[in-house]
Design an enzyme around this catalytic site. Structure first.
Site, short mmCIF file in Angstrom:
data_model
loop_
_atom_site.label_atom_id
_atom_site.label_comp_id
_atom_site.label_asym_id
_atom_site.label_seq_id
_atom_site.Cartn_x
_atom_site.Cartn_y
_atom_site.Cartn_z
N TYR A 297 5.83 30.91 -31.30
CA TYR A 297 6.39 32.24 -30.30
C TYR A 297 6.57 33.36 -31.37
O TYR A 297 6.15 34.52 -31.10
CB TYR A 297 7.65 31.65 -29.98
CG TYR A 297 8.36 32.85 -29.41
CD1 TYR A 297 8.34 32.85 -27.88
CD2 TYR A 297 9.50 33.47 -29.76
CE1 TYR A 297 8.85 34.18 -27.15
CE2 TYR A 297 10.37 34.49 -29.22
CZ TYR A 297 9.98 34.82 -27.86
OH TYR A 297 10.86 35.84 -27.03
N SER B 288 9.97 40.47 -29.85
CA SER B 288 11.21 39.93 -29.94
C SER B 288 11.62 40.28 -31.63
O SER B 288 10.88 40.65 -32.27
CB SER B 288 10.87 38.52 -29.91
OG SER B 288 11.81 37.49 -30.70
P1 NDP Z 1 12.04 34.07 -18.43
O1 NDP Z 1 11.50 32.62 -18.66
O2 NDP Z 1 13.00 34.22 -17.24
O3 NDP Z 1 10.57 34.93 -18.13
C1 NDP Z 1 9.40 34.70 -18.61
C2 NDP Z 1 8.37 34.94 -17.25
O4 NDP Z 1 7.05 34.83 -17.93
C3 NDP Z 1 8.91 34.05 -16.17
O5 NDP Z 1 8.68 34.79 -15.13
C4 NDP Z 1 7.50 33.25 -16.29
O6 NDP Z 1 7.02 32.45 -15.16
C5 NDP Z 1 6.46 34.00 -16.91
N1 NDP Z 1 5.11 32.94 -17.27
C6 NDP Z 1 5.21 32.10 -18.16
N2 NDP Z 1 4.23 31.72 -18.53
C7 NDP Z 1 3.44 31.84 -17.48
C8 NDP Z 1 2.21 31.83 -17.10
N3 NDP Z 1 1.45 30.75 -17.83
N4 NDP Z 1 1.62 32.63 -16.21
C9 NDP Z 1 2.22 33.51 -15.39
N5 NDP Z 1 3.50 33.72 -15.77
C10 NDP Z 1 4.15 32.89 -16.85
O7 NDP Z 1 12.45 34.59 -19.65
P2 NDP Z 1 12.83 36.12 -20.25
O8 NDP Z 1 12.96 37.18 -19.10
O9 NDP Z 1 13.85 35.99 -21.20
O10 NDP Z 1 11.68 36.66 -20.94
C11 NDP Z 1 10.73 37.96 -20.53
C12 NDP Z 1 10.10 38.40 -22.08
O11 NDP Z 1 11.21 38.86 -22.90
C13 NDP Z 1 9.39 37.39 -22.61
O12 NDP Z 1 8.13 37.86 -23.26
C14 NDP Z 1 10.27 36.97 -23.94
O13 NDP Z 1 9.46 36.50 -24.95
C15 NDP Z 1 11.01 38.12 -24.24
N6 NDP Z 1 12.23 37.91 -24.80
C16 NDP Z 1 13.33 37.63 -24.07
C17 NDP Z 1 14.46 37.56 -24.95
C18 NDP Z 1 15.85 36.97 -24.44
O14 NDP Z 1 16.77 36.73 -25.18
N7 NDP Z 1 15.75 36.53 -23.05
C19 NDP Z 1 14.45 37.93 -26.30
C20 NDP Z 1 13.33 38.57 -27.07
C21 NDP Z 1 12.11 38.49 -26.24
P3 NDP Z 1 7.76 31.06 -14.81
O15 NDP Z 1 9.25 31.08 -14.51
O16 NDP Z 1 6.91 30.51 -13.77
O17 NDP Z 1 7.78 30.16 -16.10
#
Ligand code: NDP
Length: 246
Positions: A166, A153
């Site tokens: 985070y 990030s």
């Molecule tokens: P989402 O919240 O859509 O995706 C996160 C995913 O991680 C979800 O599918 C979520 O599942 C899963 N997850 C969270 N906790 C757990 C757990 N305990 N066990 C299994 N799965 C879990 O967000 P993004 O797609 O945006 O995020 C994807 C990545 O990109 C992350 O690492 C985020 O930090 C990073 N990121 C995103 C940015 C953005 O602007 N979108 C910017 C910078 C980084 P569930 O739906 O069940 O919670």
């Protein structure tokens, strides 16, 4: 946006595991990897969401994916070992690992950060990446050309007030990426890099910036070029680098 055009069969025959494959960036990566010919192992904690990704892959005509439900919060090192044994039995090796799942935690000053929430974020964003990588590395080393992608990030590269666990977790992810990349350099077919997706239209972004108009942000599909580049053969030899999707 990262400038790369993937060939239609870029990932043909590859076995790729994606965490957080049920939503957001993870779902988009899983579907796009499958469209490029990969058999994708979909990992996440919500089976219904994983099934929706599964259906999207089938609708797109990709190879039949596998669903491997796992809650990264509660999973033990033994669960990851079991996952490795399972993948070995079914596929014999692993060609790609996208460590995408993550949690935002709370936007709070460190002075007020809830200790339990801190540990939860570290468990999902840092420790699970370590457990999973450790368990799957032997399978990645069996590939002819394997890629591990960590998800960072902007706040994992420069700290920002109130981003707490985070931000710290994403710094740790960058560190893990560098350590592992250095260990694999020149001795295995495994390359290890990180991607900062940048502001992207997902549920996590909306929860961090509730007042923002999501229409102003790129969709997960639009940030895929670097995800394709790093997972496929065109990035062979690229190791230990931190990429920006945008
Ligand atoms: P989402 O919240 O859509 O995706 C996160 C995913 O991680 C979800 O599918 C979520 O599942 C899963 N997850 C969270 N906790 C757990 C757990 N305990 N066990 C299994 N799965 C879990 O967000 P993004 O797609 O945006 O995020 C994807 C990545 O990109 C992350 O690492 C985020 O930090 C990073 N990121 C995103 C940015 C953005 O602007 N979108 C910017 C910078 C980084 P569930 O739906 O069940 O919670």
């Amino acid at each position: 946006m990262f400038d790369y055009q993937a060939s239609p069969d870029l990932l043909k025959g590859r076995i790729i595991l994606v965490t957080g494959a049920g939503s957001g960036i993870g779902r988009s990566a899983a579907v796009n990897y499958a469209k490029a010919g990969a058999t994708v192992i979909l990992t996440g904690r919500n089976i219904e969401q994983l099934e929706q990704t599964y259906d999207a892959i089938e609708a797109a005509g990709g190879p039949q994916p596998a669903i491997y439900p796992m809650d990264l919060q509660g999973a033990t090192p033994e669960d990851y070992e079991e996952m490795g044994a399972n993948i070995e039995q079914n596929f014999g090796r692993l060609d790609g690992l996208l460590l995408n799942a993550g949690q935002l935690g709370t936007i709070t000053p460190i002075a007020h950060y809830d200790p339990e929430k801190w540990m939860q974020v570290m468990q999902v964003n840092v420790n699970s990446n370590f457990f999973m990588t450790r368990a799957l590395l032997p399978l990645l080393r069996l590939s002819e050309d394997a890629s591990v992608i960590f998800t960072s990030s902007s706040v994992g590269r420069k700290g920002r007030a109130h981003w707490g666990a985070y931000s710290v977790s994403k710094f740790a992810v960058e560190g893990m990426m560098q350590v592992l990349a250095d260990e694999e350099e020149g001795v295995s077919p495994v390359r290890v890099n990180s991607i900062n997706p940048g502001a992207t239209r997902t549920a996590m972004r909306a929860s961090a910036f509730p007042a923002e108009n999501p229409g102003t942000l790129p969709t997960p599909d639009e940030i895929m070029p670097v995800y394709m580049y790093l997972m496929g053969p065109d990035s062979k030899g690229v190791n230990g680098e931190a990429f920006n999707a945008q």
